[in-house]
Design a protein around this motif. Structure first.
Motif, short mmCIF file in Angstrom:
data_model
loop_
_atom_site.label_atom_id
_atom_site.label_comp_id
_atom_site.label_asym_id
_atom_site.label_seq_id
_atom_site.Cartn_x
_atom_site.Cartn_y
_atom_site.Cartn_z
N GLU A 11 1.07 -0.79 -0.19
CA GLU A 11 -0.02 0.36 -0.05
C GLU A 11 0.77 1.07 0.33
O GLU A 11 1.87 1.45 0.60
CB GLU A 11 -0.70 0.55 1.28
N VAL A 12 0.44 2.40 0.02
CA VAL A 12 0.65 3.18 -0.46
C VAL A 12 1.83 4.23 0.99
O VAL A 12 2.99 4.63 0.76
CB VAL A 12 -0.02 4.80 -1.05
N ALA A 13 1.15 3.78 1.61
CA ALA A 13 1.66 3.30 3.17
C ALA A 13 2.82 3.20 3.50
O ALA A 13 4.10 3.54 4.36
CB ALA A 13 0.66 3.27 3.96
N GLY A 15 5.60 2.74 1.38
CA GLY A 15 6.28 3.34 0.51
C GLY A 15 7.28 3.50 1.03
O GLY A 15 8.85 3.00 1.20
N ALA A 16 7.38 4.36 2.81
CA ALA A 16 8.91 4.86 3.71
C ALA A 16 9.12 3.49 4.37
O ALA A 16 10.59 4.13 4.32
CB ALA A 16 7.92 5.40 4.97
N ALA A 17 8.50 2.41 4.63
CA ALA A 17 9.32 1.61 5.06
C ALA A 17 9.37 0.81 4.09
O ALA A 17 11.26 0.32 4.46
CB ALA A 17 7.95 -0.05 5.69
N ILE A 18 9.45 0.28 3.15
CA ILE A 18 10.54 -0.18 1.63
C ILE A 18 11.16 0.22 1.61
O ILE A 18 12.57 -0.01 1.30
CB ILE A 18 9.64 -0.33 0.49
N TRP A 19 11.21 1.51 1.98
CA TRP A 19 12.34 2.94 0.93
C TRP A 19 13.73 2.46 2.65
O TRP A 19 14.79 2.19 2.02
CB TRP A 19 12.14 4.71 1.43
N ARG A 20 13.34 2.65 3.69
CA ARG A 20 14.47 2.70 4.47
C ARG A 20 14.42 0.44 4.83
O ARG A 20 15.34 0.98 5.09
CB ARG A 20 13.39 2.46 5.85
N ILE A 21 14.18 -0.03 4.12
CA ILE A 21 14.28 -1.36 3.60
C ILE A 21 15.52 -0.75 2.63
O ILE A 21 16.40 -2.03 3.20
CB ILE A 21 13.42 -2.27 3.68
N ALA A 22 15.46 -0.77 1.46
CA ALA A 22 16.21 -0.31 0.86
C ALA A 22 17.56 0.18 0.99
O ALA A 22 18.63 -0.67 0.60
CB ALA A 22 15.62 -0.13 -0.51
N ARG A 23 17.08 1.28 2.51
CA ARG A 23 18.49 2.13 1.86
C ARG A 23 19.75 1.12 3.42
O ARG A 23 20.69 1.22 2.89
CB ARG A 23 18.36 3.00 3.13
N ASP A 24 18.76 0.75 4.14
CA ASP A 24 20.05 -0.42 5.10
C ASP A 24 20.12 -1.47 4.35
O ASP A 24 20.93 -2.34 5.36
CB ASP A 24 18.57 -0.37 6.08
N SER A 25 20.21 -2.06 3.39
CA SER A 25 20.47 -3.31 2.80
C SER A 25 21.84 -2.74 2.59
O SER A 25 22.90 -3.60 2.03
CB SER A 25 19.09 -3.59 1.38
N LYS A 26 22.35 -1.63 2.07
CA LYS A 26 23.28 -1.32 1.50
C LYS A 26 23.97 -2.32 0.46
O LYS A 26 25.11 -1.79 0.42
CB LYS A 26 24.39 -1.50 3.24
N VAL A 27 23.14 -2.68 -0.57
CA VAL A 27 23.24 -3.06 -1.66
C VAL A 27 22.64 -2.67 -2.33
O VAL A 27 23.31 -2.75 -4.18
CB VAL A 27 22.71 -4.94 -1.43
N LEU A 28 21.05 -2.55 -2.84
CA LEU A 28 20.86 -2.16 -3.84
C LEU A 28 20.75 -1.05 -4.39
O LEU A 28 20.90 0.47 -2.97
CB LEU A 28 18.82 -1.66 -3.36
N TYR A 34 9.78 9.64 -2.98
CA TYR A 34 8.78 9.26 -3.34
C TYR A 34 8.72 8.25 -4.89
O TYR A 34 7.77 7.66 -5.00
CB TYR A 34 9.14 10.51 -4.54
N SER A 35 9.67 7.71 -5.30
CA SER A 35 9.17 5.97 -6.56
C SER A 35 8.74 5.38 -5.35
O SER A 35 8.34 4.20 -6.53
CB SER A 35 11.17 6.13 -6.74
N TYR A 36 9.69 4.76 -4.30
CA TYR A 36 8.88 3.87 -3.88
C TYR A 36 7.28 4.25 -3.71
O TYR A 36 6.51 3.28 -3.40
CB TYR A 36 9.46 3.68 -2.41
N LEU A 37 6.57 5.71 -3.16
CA LEU A 37 5.27 5.68 -2.74
C LEU A 37 4.81 5.70 -4.45
O LEU A 37 3.57 4.87 -4.07
CB LEU A 37 5.24 7.07 -2.49
N LEU A 38 5.05 5.55 -5.23
CA LEU A 38 4.99 5.46 -6.92
C LEU A 38 5.04 4.31 -6.66
O LEU A 38 3.74 3.45 -7.21
CB LEU A 38 5.77 6.55 -7.64
N TRP A 39 5.71 3.45 -6.28
CA TRP A 39 5.34 1.99 -6.37
C TRP A 39 4.55 1.29 -5.79
O TRP A 39 3.90 0.59 -6.49
CB TRP A 39 6.85 1.70 -6.09
N CYS A 40 4.64 1.79 -4.76
CA CYS A 40 3.20 0.85 -4.32
C CYS A 40 1.75 0.86 -5.10
O CYS A 40 1.44 0.47 -4.81
CB CYS A 40 3.46 1.15 -2.77
#
Length: 164
Positions: A11-13, A15-28, A34-40
């Protein structure tokens, strides 16, 4: 699927958690928040999240159907929150997303790109192919010289299929 986790539609809501998980992966490659909100919003039908008992996002896969090849699901990013790694969650999410895409879109091929140094992702997708009895073809999709930022490795296309 690991116990106490479930696969769900993002869900759009989320997006922030997905962004954080992507950031914290240190690989992606981290995209804008904004793009993660749009993706959701725009690609929720071809993406999945794992939720814990409280409903928090524990991992995600973003994907889309290739516009010029509607039988191909492209997996854009896969990441699992640090607290949930090592339990098979990424594989369960990938299987769940594939089942959803195959049922809803008639997909027969899965594509993803992986940089040569990302061994965990290479193992994840090779394991997926084995579980589904499919072949994997590897070709360089984007050579390192195409990227404007220094030090970006090439992106190798992993084309898995045909899948039934």
């Amino acid at each position: 699927m690991p116990e106490s986790l479930r696969i769900d539609r993002p869900e759009v809501a989320d997006g922030a958690a997905i962004w954080r998980i992507a950031r914290d992966s240190k690989v992606l490659d981290l995209n804008s928040s904004y793009s993660y909100l749009l993706w959701c919003r725009d690609f929720a039908a071809t993406s999945v999240v794992a939720r814990d008992a409280a409903g928090s996002v524990a991992g995600f896969i973003t994907g889309y159907i290739r516009p010029d090849d509607p039988h191909t699901l492209v997996v854009w990013q896969v990441a699992v929150d640090d607290a949930h790694r090592g339990r098979g969650l990424a594989g369960a999410l990938l299987d769940g997303l594939w089942a959803k895409a195959a049922a809803g879109h008639g997909t027969t091929v899965l594509e993803t790109t992986i940089s040569p140094d990302n061994t965990p992702s290479q193992r994840l997708f090779a394991s997926f192919a084995r579980r589904h009895g499919a072949q994997v073809a590897h070709t360089v999709l984007f050579d390192a010289g195409l990227f404007p930022d220094d030090g970006h490795e090439p992106e190798v296309l992993h084309r898995i299929g045909p899948l039934v």
